[in-house]
Motif scaffolding. Structure first.
Motif, PDB file in Angstrom:
ATOM      1  N   MET A   1      40.951  61.198 -42.808  1.00  0.00           N
ATOM      2  CA  MET A   1      41.213  60.603 -41.513  1.00  0.00           C
ATOM      3  C   MET A   1      42.670  60.165 -41.459  1.00  0.00           C
ATOM      4  N   LEU A   2      43.324  60.535 -40.381  1.00  0.00           N
ATOM      5  CA  LEU A   2      44.724  60.149 -40.206  1.00  0.00           C
ATOM      6  C   LEU A   2      44.824  58.909 -39.329  1.00  0.00           C
ATOM      7  N   PHE A   3      45.747  58.028 -39.719  1.00  0.00           N
ATOM      8  CA  PHE A   3      45.996  56.811 -38.961  1.00  0.00           C
ATOM      9  C   PHE A   3      47.492  56.594 -38.803  1.00  0.00           C
ATOM     10  N   HIS A   4      47.897  56.258 -37.597  1.00  0.00           N
ATOM     11  CA  HIS A   4      49.258  55.822 -37.289  1.00  0.00           C
ATOM     12  C   HIS A   4      49.237  54.298 -37.383  1.00  0.00           C
ATOM     13  N   VAL A   5      50.078  53.733 -38.223  1.00  0.00           N
ATOM     14  CA  VAL A   5      50.073  52.288 -38.458  1.00  0.00           C
ATOM     15  C   VAL A   5      51.483  51.736 -38.247  1.00  0.00           C
ATOM     16  N   ARG A   6      51.585  50.737 -37.394  1.00  0.00           N
ATOM     17  CA  ARG A   6      52.850  50.023 -37.214  1.00  0.00           C
ATOM     18  C   ARG A   6      52.728  48.682 -37.927  1.00  0.00           C
ATOM     19  N   MET A   7      53.722  48.391 -38.779  1.00  0.00           N
ATOM     20  CA  MET A   7      53.742  47.117 -39.496  1.00  0.00           C
ATOM     21  C   MET A   7      55.038  46.392 -39.155  1.00  0.00           C
ATOM     22  N   ASP A   8      54.912  45.199 -38.586  1.00  0.00           N
ATOM     23  CA  ASP A   8      56.052  44.332 -38.279  1.00  0.00           C
ATOM     24  C   ASP A   8      56.014  43.172 -39.266  1.00  0.00           C
ATOM     25  N   VAL A   9      57.095  42.994 -39.997  1.00  0.00           N
ATOM     26  CA  VAL A   9      57.159  41.955 -41.026  1.00  0.00           C
ATOM     27  C   VAL A   9      57.950  40.768 -40.493  1.00  0.00           C
ATOM     28  N   ASN A  10      57.422  39.570 -40.739  1.00  0.00           N
ATOM     29  CA  ASN A  10      58.087  38.346 -40.310  1.00  0.00           C
ATOM     30  C   ASN A  10      57.998  37.324 -41.445  1.00  0.00           C
ATOM     31  N   LEU A  11      58.974  37.387 -42.359  1.00  0.00           N
ATOM     32  CA  LEU A  11      59.017  36.411 -43.446  1.00  0.00           C
ATOM     33  C   LEU A  11      59.481  35.063 -42.898  1.00  0.00           C
ATOM     34  N   PRO A  12      58.915  33.979 -43.400  1.00  0.00           N
ATOM     35  CA  PRO A  12      59.346  32.662 -42.917  1.00  0.00           C
ATOM     36  C   PRO A  12      60.815  32.402 -43.273  1.00  0.00           C
ATOM     37  N   PRO A  13      61.589  31.880 -42.348  1.00  0.00           N
ATOM     38  CA  PRO A  13      62.994  31.574 -42.626  1.00  0.00           C
ATOM     39  C   PRO A  13      63.153  30.605 -43.795  1.00  0.00           C
ATOM     40  N   SER A  14      62.139  29.806 -44.049  1.00  0.00           N
ATOM     41  CA  SER A  14      62.219  28.825 -45.132  1.00  0.00           C
ATOM     42  C   SER A  14      61.935  29.428 -46.518  1.00  0.00           C
ATOM     43  N   MET A  15      61.535  30.706 -46.571  1.00  0.00           N
ATOM     44  CA  MET A  15      61.235  31.328 -47.866  1.00  0.00           C
ATOM     45  C   MET A  15      62.533  31.481 -48.656  1.00  0.00           C
TER      46      MET A  15
ATOM     47  N   TYR B   1      52.415  38.445 -44.104  1.00  0.00           N
ATOM     48  CA  TYR B   1      53.546  38.226 -43.193  1.00  0.00           C
ATOM     49  C   TYR B   1      53.665  39.341 -42.152  1.00  0.00           C
ATOM     50  N   MET B   2      52.628  40.165 -42.021  1.00  0.00           N
ATOM     51  CA  MET B   2      52.687  41.330 -41.133  1.00  0.00           C
ATOM     52  C   MET B   2      51.820  41.157 -39.896  1.00  0.00           C
ATOM     53  N   THR B   3      52.314  41.729 -38.802  1.00  0.00           N
ATOM     54  CA  THR B   3      51.494  42.022 -37.642  1.00  0.00           C
ATOM     55  C   THR B   3      51.297  43.534 -37.683  1.00  0.00           C
ATOM     56  N   ILE B   4      50.044  43.977 -37.621  1.00  0.00           N
ATOM     57  CA  ILE B   4      49.731  45.384 -37.850  1.00  0.00           C
ATOM     58  C   ILE B   4      48.964  45.948 -36.660  1.00  0.00           C
ATOM     59  N   GLN B   5      49.370  47.141 -36.257  1.00  0.00           N
ATOM     60  CA  GLN B   5      48.649  47.877 -35.213  1.00  0.00           C
ATOM     61  C   GLN B   5      48.204  49.204 -35.819  1.00  0.00           C
ATOM     62  N   VAL B   6      46.922  49.526 -35.679  1.00  0.00           N
ATOM     63  CA  VAL B   6      46.349  50.748 -36.245  1.00  0.00           C
ATOM     64  C   VAL B   6      45.830  51.630 -35.119  1.00  0.00           C
ATOM     65  N   MET B   7      46.201  52.920 -35.174  1.00  0.00           N
ATOM     66  CA  MET B   7      45.695  53.886 -34.210  1.00  0.00           C
ATOM     67  C   MET B   7      45.126  55.081 -34.959  1.00  0.00           C
ATOM     68  N   PRO B   8      43.813  55.342 -34.840  1.00  0.00           N
ATOM     69  CA  PRO B   8      43.250  56.537 -35.456  1.00  0.00           C
ATOM     70  C   PRO B   8      43.747  57.780 -34.719  1.00  0.00           C
ATOM     71  N   LEU B   9      43.962  58.846 -35.463  1.00  0.00           N
ATOM     72  CA  LEU B   9      44.484  60.083 -34.885  1.00  0.00           C
ATOM     73  C   LEU B   9      43.503  61.235 -35.100  1.00  0.00           C
ATOM     74  N   CYS B  10      43.483  62.150 -34.145  1.00  0.00           N
ATOM     75  CA  CYS B  10      42.750  63.400 -34.316  1.00  0.00           C
ATOM     76  C   CYS B  10      43.580  64.514 -33.677  1.00  0.00           C
ATOM     77  N   ARG B  11      43.331  65.713 -34.115  1.00  0.00           N
ATOM     78  CA  ARG B  11      44.121  66.857 -33.641  1.00  0.00           C
ATOM     79  C   ARG B  11      43.897  67.074 -32.149  1.00  0.00           C
ATOM     80  N   HIS B  12      44.978  67.325 -31.447  1.00  0.00           N
ATOM     81  CA  HIS B  12      44.917  67.612 -30.019  1.00  0.00           C
ATOM     82  C   HIS B  12      44.512  69.075 -29.825  1.00  0.00           C
TER      83      HIS B  12
END
Length: 96
Positions: A1-15, A76-87
């Motif tokens: 199964m193929l998945f398109h995944v967007r990962m946005d990283v937000n480390l705390p400024p205090s780290m 520290y991530m916001t993640i969006q997952v989209m399953p993919l199938c052949r067009h």
């Protein structure tokens, strides 16, 4: 199964910088190992952001969740997952 995944990283400024650098190093090693396994097929940085777009090729949604949730930067991530199938209009029979 193929998945398109967007990962946005937000480390705390205090780290502390050293802690962030070590976390990124461990993340890189884990991501490269998953890419070498063939499960993490593609990894692209989004220009100007601390984000990426990735393609995963896994056997199940559960496997994808386990892989993503074990990444060191996961808390520290916001993640969006989209399953993919052949067009049906695709001229290609594979993912090359």
């Amino acid at each position: 199964m193929l998945f398109h995944v967007r990962m946005d990283v937000n480390l705390p400024p205090s780290m502390p910088e050293a802690e962030a650098a070590e976390l990124k190093r461990v993340e890189r090693d884990k991501a490269q190992a998953l890419q070498a396994s063939g499960k993490w097929r593609h990894l692209w940085r989004i220009a100007g952001q601390y984000s990426n777009i990735s393609l995963f090729d896994v056997d199940s949604v559960d496997e994808l969740h386990t892989m993503i949730s074990t990444l060191p930067l996961f808390p520290y991530m916001t993640i969006q997952v989209m399953p993919l199938c052949r067009h049906p209009s695709s001229i290609r029979d594979d993912d090359k």
